[in-house]
Design a protein around this motif. Structure first.
Motif, short mmCIF file in Angstrom:
data_model
loop_
_atom_site.label_atom_id
_atom_site.label_comp_id
_atom_site.label_asym_id
_atom_site.label_seq_id
_atom_site.Cartn_x
_atom_site.Cartn_y
_atom_site.Cartn_z
N VAL A 347 36.73 34.29 29.50
CA VAL A 347 37.56 34.62 30.66
C VAL A 347 37.00 34.03 31.95
CG1 VAL A 347 38.22 36.78 29.55
CG2 VAL A 347 36.42 36.81 31.29
N PRO A 349 36.44 31.86 34.97
CA PRO A 349 37.30 30.82 35.56
C PRO A 349 36.60 29.46 35.56
CG PRO A 349 37.19 32.77 36.96
CD PRO A 349 36.15 32.94 35.90
N THR A 367 35.88 35.69 39.74
CA THR A 367 35.13 35.86 38.50
C THR A 367 35.05 37.33 38.12
OG1 THR A 367 33.80 33.92 39.10
CG2 THR A 367 32.98 35.31 37.32
N ASP A 369 37.11 39.64 38.98
CA ASP A 369 38.45 40.08 38.61
C ASP A 369 38.72 39.80 37.13
OD1 ASP A 369 40.77 41.34 39.82
OD2 ASP A 369 41.85 39.50 39.34
N ALA A 370 38.22 38.67 36.65
CA ALA A 370 38.39 38.33 35.24
C ALA A 370 37.45 39.15 34.35
CB ALA A 370 38.14 36.83 35.03
N TRP A 393 37.48 44.29 42.42
CA TRP A 393 38.52 43.56 41.71
C TRP A 393 39.88 44.24 41.94
CZ3 TRP A 393 34.56 46.39 39.86
CH2 TRP A 393 34.83 47.47 39.03
N SER A 509 30.91 30.76 38.20
CA SER A 509 31.15 31.32 36.87
C SER A 509 29.89 31.23 36.02
CB SER A 509 32.30 30.58 36.17
OG SER A 509 33.54 30.88 36.77
#
Length: 688
Positions: A347, A349, A367, A369-370, A393, A509
């Motif tokens: 996941v 980014p 990042t 948020d993912a 997030w 990331s």
């Protein structure tokens, strides 16, 4: 309480006191007074209330015990030994000796049964706030009707010194706001610090302060002999479920010593004559050392058996839970092992050079948020800088007591308030609980406000992620009070701590990739306020190497290497363009993490920074430490200045033009010298 109970209580307490005197005397160093004074409260706590299994010291729902006044660790080591943890009498005899299991202050993961690393005063009680937050969160997340998997208490013993440290005030204030009802602290009020009586410097009414924080308070005037009073106070504290509790016990430091109640028993072993009279007073043979009557062992082993029974029942309950709630059960068992969810890396980014320029603090937000949905144990927060740190997030729920209607205990976002030090100490407690991976944010400059706890993150081998934004003179207008200059020199110098300064989205990331993969230490993410371009050649996975070739020279023999981090990588790229126009072959190296680069093989490091090629480093922070990797440095040797960040960079000559000028002069200088000195010590053979 019957006569038989009184007799065994007296025997156990006096055994702890005499054994503490022997243990400290054997180390010829340490603190005998507090263990002797705290023996009654510790005995009653473990006898009547603590539920923990010495044979399975990490089962998830055990009660947590924290000795915040960690200098009294002889007390904790003795209790662990009596209960049957992996701590022998020989270990007690090695107190404060090199490589022993009984170091001068308790260390997490070093001694079986130690929950958190304490010693620097105030840290333990602050860690305990994190442990209590973790319990409430895990209970709200996993408990179901008929399946109360999490209901443990966190018990703390602390002293006058802890209550004077500022970090304790930060953490305990937040604990009161969060209404952490399963947190119970016992205050050893012995009126003594190293300088002498607390009348010299500490005369506040601490209980009124804790009342103002929102704590439940009690005072027991006789903590030396009123065992029934101690019992009733802890029992009453457990019944208060919407407030943390603190019990003030007036005790006598060094109880039984010829110098009881004096500062002389605080930090030095008792004399041999004093120990002899102590043992005679309590009915022990003065000619014998390190004595534990079998009746005491038997009594404490029964306490351990109680914990073993509780852990067995808990595992049986967990098996039933897994049958009824298979997904939640599988998730809990995964967390118990310390594993991250399978495929979480997918996941992260990824970016191309065509994507727009973005500040790495915003890239960090994307990042998170993912990751927040992929890693449910990720629990974060900020020290009142949420909008600046970008740590919250999109669908985050705040961790708050449900009565506030601001969130609930299932929430994974913590509002720490302006409490940087307390925040970091609380994160150490969250990490120690198991099943939670904590992160939090503030400005990089204010990491030094939190440094006492951050250093312990490294010493404790805790997976804690420090999201530090506004990371250089690029902060701009706030000026030198907020612009960090020396901070990364400190983090890079700290053992077992990773410093990650990403240059763009892929490296951001990659910074999270590395920080989450490392489960045995903290990571500091150094992130920009200003926008940065997405770079050609950057890589998520390359961050694992610490440093890598971002832009190779036109052939395998560069004239010059520019090595840079974070926001200065793009400046170095522009500088390299100017140099190439002058016919120089320039290699561009991005170095997001010097510590990881140092871990790579000599061959790899030599392939990135080969011998015989001049190297110039570029970083808008202190140049201290860059001499290890470069022959010349472009960076800061003073504090910063207030102004538009572009003007500040120009003022301090951190520009593509200056990079090109220094690079050209460096090449010319070494041509004139006839050689380029080898960088030391990274390419030198390891000294065994």
């Amino acid at each position: 309480m019957g006569q038989q109970d009184q007799n065994i209580d007296s025997l156990c307490i006096n055994t702890i006191r005499t054994l503490a005197a022997d243990v400290v005397r054997g180390g010829n160093s340490g603190h005998p007074g507090a263990p002797m004074g705290c023996a009654p409260m510790a005995h009653i706590l473990f006898k009547e209330f603590m539920i923990a299994n010495p044979k399975e010291s990490h089962w998830l729902n055990r009660d947590r015990f924290v000795l915040s006044n960690g200098h009294a660790c002889a007390l904790q080591y003795i209790l662990l030994h009596l209960l049957g943890y992996k701590l022998t009498m020989d270990d007690l005899k090695q107190f404060r000796h090199i490589n022993s299991k009984t170091p001068g202050h308790p260390e997490r993961d070093h001694t079986d049964g130690i929950e958190v690393t304490t010693g620097p005063l105030g840290q333990g009680i602050s860690n305990a706030v994190g442990l209590a937050i973790a319990e409430e969160h895990m209970a709200a997340t996993f408990n179901k009707p008929g399946f109360e998997l999490f209901n443990n208490h966190t018990y703390v013993i602390l002293g006058d010194g802890c209550l004077q440290e500022g970090v304790q005030s930060e953490a305990c204030s937040l604990a009161g706001h969060l209404k952490l009802g399963k947190l119970i602290a016992i205050y050893d009020d012995n009126h003594i610090t190293i300088d002498g009586d607390t009348a010299l410097s500490f005369t506040e009414d601490s209980m009124k302060r804790f009342e103002a924080y929102g704590w439940h308070t009690q005072t027991i005037p006789d903590g030396d002999t009123d065992l029934q009073g101690i019992h009733k106070a802890i029992e009453a504290a457990k019944k208060v479920t919407d407030k943390p509790s603190i019990i003030k016990l007036r005790t006598t430091i060094g109880y039984g010593s010829l110098h009881q109640g004096e500062e002389t028993v605080h930090g030095s072993p008792l004399s041999e004559d004093d120990i002899r009279q102590l043992k005679e007073k309590f009915g022990f043979n003065p000619d014998e050392k390190y004595v534990v009557p079998q009746a005491v062992y038997d009594f404490y082993h029964k306490i351990g058996d109680r914990g073993a029974k509780a852990s067995k029942e808990w595992h049986e309950l967990l098996d039933k839970y897994c049958s009824k709630y298979p997904d939640l059960g599988a998730d809990l068992k995964r967390r118990e092992k310390g594993d991250l969810p399978k495929g979480w890396e997918s996941v992260l980014p990824r970016y191309t050079s065509k994507d727009k320029a973005v500040a790495t603090r915003k890239l960090s937000e994307a990042t998170l948020d993912a990751l927040a949905n992929a890693i449910p144990e990720l629990v974060g927060g900020s020290a009142d800088l949420t909008g600046s740190n970008n740590t919250r997030w999109k669908n985050a729920v705040d961790f708050q007591h449900p009565s506030t209607k601001l969130g609930d205990y299932t929430g994974r976002y913590l509002r720490y308030g302006v409490r940087e030090h307390g925040m970091s100490a609380i994160m150490n407690g969250l990490a120690a609980y198991q099943g939670i991976v904590p992160f939090s944010g503030t400005f990089l400059n204010f990491l030094t406000y939190a440094w006492g706890a951050a250093r312990l993150s490294a010493l404790s081998k805790s997976r804690v992620i420090y999201v530090m934004t506004h990371d250089s003179i690029g902060l701009g207008e706030d000026g030198p009070t907020h612009q960090p200059i020396e901070t990364l020199a400190l983090t890079r110098a700290t053992p077992n701590m990773l410093t990650l300064r990403p240059a763009d989205g892929n490296e951001t990331s990659g910074a999270y990739l590395v920080a989450l993969e490392r489960n045995d230490g903290p990571s500091v993410l150094s992130l920009t306020r200003q926008n940065l371009p997405q770079l050609e050649g950057s890589s998520v996975e390359a961050v694992r190497k610490g440093g890598y070739i971002l832009e190779p020279e036109s052939d395998a023999n560069p004239d010059l290497i520019l090595v840079a981090t974070g926001s200065e990588v793009s400046i170095a790229i522009d500088g390299s363009k100017l140099l190439r126009k002058k016919g120089l072959k320039v290699r561009l190296v991005s170095m997001p993490c010097t510590e990881l680069f140092d871990e790579q093989s000599r061959d790899y490091r030599a392939s990135v920074l080969p011998k015989g090629v001049p190297v110039v480093s570029v970083e808008a922070l202190s140049t201290f430490g860059w001499q290890k990797y470069s022959h010349a440095q472009v960076g800061m040797s003073t504090f910063g200045s207030s102004g538009q960040y572009t003007d500040v960079y120009k003022f301090f000559n951190i520009t593509p033009e200056h990079v090109a000028d220094i690079g050209e002069k460096c090449v010319q200088f070494f041509k004139n010298e006839g050689h380029v000195p080898e960088l030391f010590p990274q390419f030198a053979p390891a000294l065994q």
